[in-house]
Design an enzyme around this catalytic site. Structure first.
Site, PDB file in Angstrom:
ATOM      1  N   LEU A   1      -9.955  51.212 -35.050  1.00  0.00           N
ATOM      2  CA  LEU A   1     -10.147  52.094 -33.895  1.00  0.00           C
ATOM      3  C   LEU A   1      -9.353  51.584 -32.690  1.00  0.00           C
ATOM      4  O   LEU A   1      -9.604  51.958 -31.557  1.00  0.00           O
ATOM      5  CB  LEU A   1     -11.639  52.222 -33.561  1.00  0.00           C
ATOM      6  CG  LEU A   1     -12.468  52.832 -34.700  1.00  0.00           C
ATOM      7  CD1 LEU A   1     -13.958  52.778 -34.393  1.00  0.00           C
ATOM      8  CD2 LEU A   1     -12.044  54.274 -34.977  1.00  0.00           C
TER       9      LEU A   1
ATOM     10  N   GLU B   1       2.858  44.892 -26.931  1.00  0.00           N
ATOM     11  CA  GLU B   1       2.595  44.720 -28.365  1.00  0.00           C
ATOM     12  C   GLU B   1       3.904  44.527 -29.152  1.00  0.00           C
ATOM     13  O   GLU B   1       3.989  43.684 -30.033  1.00  0.00           O
ATOM     14  CB  GLU B   1       1.822  45.936 -28.907  1.00  0.00           C
ATOM     15  CG  GLU B   1       1.371  45.720 -30.321  1.00  0.00           C
ATOM     16  CD  GLU B   1      -0.010  46.278 -30.624  1.00  0.00           C
ATOM     17  OE1 GLU B   1      -0.759  46.618 -29.691  1.00  0.00           O
ATOM     18  OE2 GLU B   1      -0.312  46.385 -31.817  1.00  0.00           O
TER      19      GLU B   1
ATOM     20  N   ASP C   1      -1.586  54.625 -30.131  1.00  0.00           N
ATOM     21  CA  ASP C   1      -2.836  53.990 -29.709  1.00  0.00           C
ATOM     22  C   ASP C   1      -2.914  53.897 -28.185  1.00  0.00           C
ATOM     23  O   ASP C   1      -3.912  54.267 -27.575  1.00  0.00           O
ATOM     24  CB  ASP C   1      -2.947  52.565 -30.302  1.00  0.00           C
ATOM     25  CG  ASP C   1      -2.798  52.573 -31.815  1.00  0.00           C
ATOM     26  OD1 ASP C   1      -2.885  53.649 -32.419  1.00  0.00           O
ATOM     27  OD2 ASP C   1      -2.588  51.486 -32.390  1.00  0.00           O
TER      28      ASP C   1
HETATM   29  C1  GLA Z   1      -1.239  51.914 -35.973  1.00  0.00           C
HETATM   30  C2  GLA Z   1      -0.141  51.785 -34.922  1.00  0.00           C
HETATM   31  C3  GLA Z   1       0.246  53.163 -34.378  1.00  0.00           C
HETATM   32  C4  GLA Z   1       0.594  54.121 -35.520  1.00  0.00           C
HETATM   33  C5  GLA Z   1      -0.494  54.106 -36.596  1.00  0.00           C
HETATM   34  C6  GLA Z   1      -0.099  54.879 -37.827  1.00  0.00           C
HETATM   35  O1  GLA Z   1      -2.419  52.402 -35.404  1.00  0.00           O
HETATM   36  O2  GLA Z   1      -0.576  50.956 -33.873  1.00  0.00           O
HETATM   37  O3  GLA Z   1       1.321  53.035 -33.488  1.00  0.00           O
HETATM   38  O4  GLA Z   1       1.852  53.831 -36.056  1.00  0.00           O
HETATM   39  O5  GLA Z   1      -0.808  52.783 -37.013  1.00  0.00           O
HETATM   40  O6  GLA Z   1       0.064  56.226 -37.560  1.00  0.00           O
END
Ligand code: GLA
Length: 389
Positions: free
Chosen positions: A129, A165, A177
């Site tokens: 999450l 990140e 995210d």
């Molecule tokens: C993770 C990464 C996102 C995205 C998803 C897959 O959550 O942090 O940037 O690439 O995987 O869709």
């Protein structure tokens, strides 16, 4: 309640009151698997749970960090005079806030004094999450105001988190995210066009909500598998640029255009590229369908997305497939799919009011019979994006 809790955490770690407190929510990935770093579209939603950060000043250049999310983590020390990432190990969680600090300094924040910062999270752990984006954005809010340059623009906020990140933590993630956590809105979905870095919110269909089934399974190589998928996509893009020389991202192409070049691509890159281009179309279609209230058709796209992740992107695991299959056809379930990077984690189900706790529990029971350990199920409430408290 949560505000009091983070203040208590802060006081017991540092023996003083914090000056500022912020919160950034976790997210679910609603649709759009691995489309973000390919310049495609993606949809997420923010939860009413996330990471809380509290900060106050020091009169030297030391940075002290602690996190009370999973038991009491000892205080980690760093210094403004030498901001470098910790290697893998128990201090590595601190790379997320330190990465944000580094980006803020690179952008001109006048960081002359250090600080003491504490974190606390009410996000279920290991469910995919995105506690990492939440810690980045909670840090960016509270650190930027601390250095007297509060970042209010959610686009800027999301970029800072992603940059931290990518460059400091070292994961080549896209903007899903951080973008969702920055732009989230209660009872809404966030639609992100990652190529343009543009964001829109769509109201969630009335009476619908999310259920997260956390398998607590995680591939031990999850970060390097993510990086490998990223590389396979970039390899596909680089090869396809020889034929389609005006493209910048994989998602500038359609699946038929990729199919026409099958023989030019290694088998794995071809499959990844077909997944990504079709998935991008699914997200765009879902946005149009949501606008006209067609929830069932959107839910069907979620099932298709999972199937494509499973067979073409190959980032599912049998436990996630089992849950998606068990959810399919259950009363009230509109759609279900893996959520986030994959290789473990959780399934998100989107359901109307006919889906009940009892049905959710019955799914956990059959899963338990198959795998000897029940998944943890959360009926999720959505919430607003990153903010000061
Ligand atoms: C993770 C990464 C996102 C995205 C998803 C897959 O959550 O942090 O940037 O690439 O995987 O869709």
């Amino acid at each position: 309640m949560s505000l009091n809790h983070i203040i208590d955490v802060y006081k017991s770690a540092f023996g003083k009151e914090p000056a500022y407190v912020s919160m950034a929510p976790g997210r679910i990935e609603f649709l759009g698997n691995h489309t973000d770093y390919n310049g495609g579209c993606v949809m997420g939603a923010t939860l009413n749970m996330g990471v809380y950060a509290a900060i106050s000043e020091r009169d030297d250049t030391k940075i002290r960090l602690t996190s009370a999310s999973h038991g009491n983590t000892p205080i980690v020390e760093a210094s403004l005079d030498n901001l470098v990432p910790f290697g893998a190990g128990r201090n590595s969680w601190a790379n997320y806030p330190l990465g944000v600090l580094k980006v803020l300094i690179d952008e001109g924040a006048k960081a002359e004094r250090g600080f003491d910062i504490a974190f606390w999270s009410d996000l279920p752990s290991g469910a995919g999450l995105s506690s990492s984006a939440a810690i980045e954005l909670a840090s960016a809010k509270v650190m930027s105001i601390f250095y007297e340059k509060e970042i209010n623009d959610p686009v800027h906020l999301a970029r800072i988190g992603r940059l931290a990140e990518n460059t400091f933590v070292g994961l080549p993630c896209g903007i899903l995210d951080q973008g969702t956590s920055a732009h989230g809105r209660k009872d809404h979905l966030v639609f992100i066009d990652c190529r343009e870095e543009s964001f829109h919110t769509y109201p969630l269909s009335e009476g619908t909500s999310f259920w997260v089934f956390n398998t607590h399974k995680k591939h031990s190589l999850v970060d390097s598998l993510y990086a490998q998928r990223h590389d396979e996509c970039m390899q596909a893009r680089d090869t396809l640029q020889k034929t389609y020389n005006n493209i910048e991202h994989l998602c500038d192409l359609t699946a038929p255009q990729v199919e026409a070049c099958e023989l030019d691509l290694p088998a794995a890159s071809f499959k990844r590229a077909i997944h990504v281009t079709n998935e991008n179309e699914r997200v765009k279609r879902a946005a149009a369908l949501l606008a006209s209230g067609k929830s069932h058709a959107v839910g069907e796209l979620m099932f298709q997305s999972h199937e494509s992740s499973k067979t073409l992107f190959e980032n599912s695991i049998p436990e996630l497939d089992f849950l998606v299959d068990a959810l399919k056809g259950k009363d009230g379930v509109l759609g279900a799919r893996l959520t986030g990077g994959g290789f473990g984690g959780a399934v998100v189900a989107w359901a109307d009011q006919n889906f009940t706790e009892v049905t959710a529990q019955s799914i956990c029971d059959v899963y338990n019979d198959a795998y000897g350990r029940a998944p943890v199920v959360h009926h999720i409430e959505t919430g607003d994006g990153a903010r000061m408290l």
